[in-house]
Motif scaffolding. Sequence first.
Motif, PDB file in Angstrom:
ATOM      1  N   LEU A 118       0.979  -0.946  -0.249  1.00 24.23           N
ATOM      2  CA  LEU A 118       0.030   0.331   0.142  1.00 24.23           C
ATOM      3  C   LEU A 118       0.579   1.215  -0.030  1.00 24.23           C
ATOM      4  N   THR A 119       0.616   1.841  -0.916  1.00 25.53           N
ATOM      5  CA  THR A 119       0.835   3.639  -0.814  1.00 25.53           C
ATOM      6  C   THR A 119       0.950   4.508  -0.114  1.00 25.53           C
ATOM      7  N   ARG A 120       1.925   4.687   0.237  1.00 32.36           N
ATOM      8  CA  ARG A 120       1.998   5.287   1.621  1.00 32.36           C
ATOM      9  C   ARG A 120       2.097   6.881   1.760  1.00 32.36           C
ATOM     10  N   VAL A 121       1.875   7.927   2.960  1.00 34.11           N
ATOM     11  CA  VAL A 121       2.015   9.594   2.607  1.00 34.11           C
ATOM     12  C   VAL A 121       3.556   9.811   3.088  1.00 34.11           C
ATOM     13  N   PRO A 122       3.792  10.724   2.237  1.00 30.59           N
ATOM     14  CA  PRO A 122       5.681  11.085   2.424  1.00 30.59           C
ATOM     15  C   PRO A 122       5.486  11.275   3.813  1.00 30.59           C
ATOM     16  N   VAL A 123       6.958  11.064   4.194  1.00 30.79           N
ATOM     17  CA  VAL A 123       7.382  11.803   5.851  1.00 30.79           C
ATOM     18  C   VAL A 123       7.170  12.934   5.892  1.00 30.79           C
ATOM     19  N   PRO A 124       7.592  13.476   4.460  1.00 30.38           N
ATOM     20  CA  PRO A 124       7.353  15.208   5.248  1.00 30.38           C
ATOM     21  C   PRO A 124       6.096  15.584   5.352  1.00 30.38           C
ATOM     22  N   ASP A 125       5.211  15.200   4.237  1.00 28.52           N
ATOM     23  CA  ASP A 125       4.058  15.431   4.837  1.00 28.52           C
ATOM     24  C   ASP A 125       3.120  15.166   5.592  1.00 28.52           C
ATOM     25  N   THR A 126       4.035  14.377   6.903  1.00 24.14           N
ATOM     26  CA  THR A 126       2.947  13.340   7.738  1.00 24.14           C
ATOM     27  C   THR A 126       3.770  14.809   9.624  1.00 24.14           C
ATOM     28  N   HIS A 127       4.106  16.010   9.143  1.00 20.64           N
ATOM     29  CA  HIS A 127       4.981  16.628  10.582  1.00 20.64           C
ATOM     30  C   HIS A 127       3.081  16.209  11.212  1.00 20.64           C
ATOM     31  N   PRO A 128       3.419  16.928  12.599  1.00 13.76           N
ATOM     32  CA  PRO A 128       2.478  17.022  13.470  1.00 13.76           C
ATOM     33  C   PRO A 128       2.410  18.424  13.906  1.00 13.76           C
ATOM     34  N   ASP A 129       3.038  18.690  12.952  1.00  9.36           N
ATOM     35  CA  ASP A 129       3.038  20.992  13.090  1.00  9.36           C
ATOM     36  C   ASP A 129       1.560  21.264  12.857  1.00  9.36           C
ATOM     37  N   SER A 130       1.881  20.712  11.304  1.00  6.94           N
ATOM     38  CA  SER A 130       0.043  20.758  10.399  1.00  6.94           C
ATOM     39  C   SER A 130      -0.889  19.891  11.285  1.00  6.94           C
ATOM     40  N   GLU A 131      -2.404  21.198  10.234  1.00  2.00           N
ATOM     41  CA  GLU A 131      -3.535  19.309  10.275  1.00  2.00           C
ATOM     42  C   GLU A 131      -3.398  19.129   9.275  1.00  2.00           C
ATOM     43  N   ALA A 132      -2.610  19.205   8.127  1.00  2.00           N
ATOM     44  CA  ALA A 132      -2.031  18.342   6.766  1.00  2.00           C
ATOM     45  C   ALA A 132      -1.019  17.583   6.924  1.00  2.00           C
ATOM     46  N   GLY A 133       0.136  17.480   8.080  1.00  2.00           N
ATOM     47  CA  GLY A 133       0.917  16.772   9.076  1.00  2.00           C
ATOM     48  C   GLY A 133       0.137  15.542   9.303  1.00  2.00           C
ATOM     49  N   GLN A 134      -0.219  16.431  10.099  1.00  2.00           N
ATOM     50  CA  GLN A 134      -1.204  15.285  10.664  1.00  2.00           C
ATOM     51  C   GLN A 134      -2.484  14.404  10.405  1.00  2.00           C
ATOM     52  N   VAL A 135      -3.446  14.566   9.305  1.00  2.00           N
ATOM     53  CA  VAL A 135      -4.379  13.296   8.684  1.00  2.00           C
ATOM     54  C   VAL A 135      -3.087  12.849   7.615  1.00  2.00           C
TER      55      VAL A 135
END
Length: 512
Positions: free
Chosen positions: A220-237
């Motif tokens: 399964l494809t995963r969301v790239p690590v830079p897009d999972t930063h907890p400081d932003s709402e998009a990263g939390q999603v």
Amino acid sequence: MTGTRTRPRRRPRATRTRLLLLVGATLVVVCGATALATALFQRAYVMGEFDGRVVNAAERSLGGAALHPSSITYLGFLRNDGNPSGMLAARLSGDGKVLSAAVVKQDAPPLALDPAQQAALTGLRADGSQHTRTLPGLGAYRVTVLRSGGVQVLTGLPTADVENMLRHLVLVESAVAATGLAVAGCVCAVVVRRQLRPLGRVAATAAEVARAPLGPGDTLTRVPVPDTHPDSEAGQVGAALNHLLERVRHSEELARSGEERMRRFLADASHELRTPLASIAGYAELVNRGTGVVDPVLAWRRVSAESARMTALVEDLLLLARLDEGNPLRTARVDLAALVAEAVWEARSADNGHDWQLELPLGATALATGDAPLLRRAVAAFLSNARTHTPVGTRVVTSVEPSDDHCLISVRDDGPGIPLTLLPTVFERFTRADTSRSRSDASAGGSGLGLSLALAITEAHGGHITLQSSPGRTEFTIRLPRATESGAERGGGEADVRAAALPPRLRGQLVK
């Protein structure tokens, strides 16, 4: 030609467009309200300053007219050098009628007002307020009336310069506001696009996962690590989506593993049941033929042995099924020392080729609440495992150790140990050291249900089992909740097993 109409999928950028429009509309409203408030404030301030100039001019005119109170039409004070061009003055009667009026001209004597212009100034009173009047041919004027004794003088200044100034201020402010609005809109558009770009990648990943097959071996494809930063709402999603995908993959692996174990269980159970059935059928066929190839008594013994083996296997499977269903146990207070001693004596009676030793506590009772036959069966499974898989002469030590809140039952031996490849699955059903399906002695190695039964029985009593194995030492430990002598309830009408009831043949076996 007819067909099913599919609803067009909304483009992902629709949300971004709506957000940009919302931000733009908000900026327009805020900037418009700010510009309007600023323009109104400036106009009020400028007109206030201008009204002050009108009052000052009126005071000077009143001072000049007061020097000639007897001449009701005297306007000679308009010839003074301090009067600005365009200023007008008028002498009024007591009822506000214009007696004479003139306007100051640049580089020319004052020009008298015509009747129409004078009519526009009629009706004003000396109330200290300022008024706006539009005079034909002269434009708008800001006028006021002052009175001193019997002298009333009307004075006014043209508002054309002030209006032009305000008009230019509004134009400049509008241009500045429009420029600022455009710059702010561009900045907001860039910021919104950058902030929504990770969310777009997360949405693209979710869409790709939704289209991807979920078969064995698929990744399964995963969301790239830079897009999972907890400081932003998009990263939390993005992080939440990755966690969800991990759980989906783990659940899928567990389901496949459960299906594989079920298939293996059914295959092993079928084989274990088929072996005695085949033996029974074979001996029965030989006896039926009556050829004298086999002794009927021997055949009957073999049939009875295979029947007993098959019955034991079926009973083990039924017991595992009942324990898996969580059926309530017949509980009573059990003395684990006596129970273990009986199990060791039975193991020694079945095989005297091993060195069977027993360690029981002195001066302390090891009480537990449970089903005594089942607990004895669990201990017997470990003893049988040691007897089957260790060579003759191996020392097997069984001990009982009570503590404040639990009791430990340990079975350890100094045999060769359990192979490392077998350790992860040693408690699984139908697990055997000899994994081949064709064994020379099918009954020698057991069915592979003993340790799984011991584990199920222990967990049904609220305990757990630990295993440590290495060459020269293998130890199984059962940990059970301890029952106090005063607090344990008797149940099921079953008599307690007491340490005092140990038979004399076991008392000489105690090591400690």
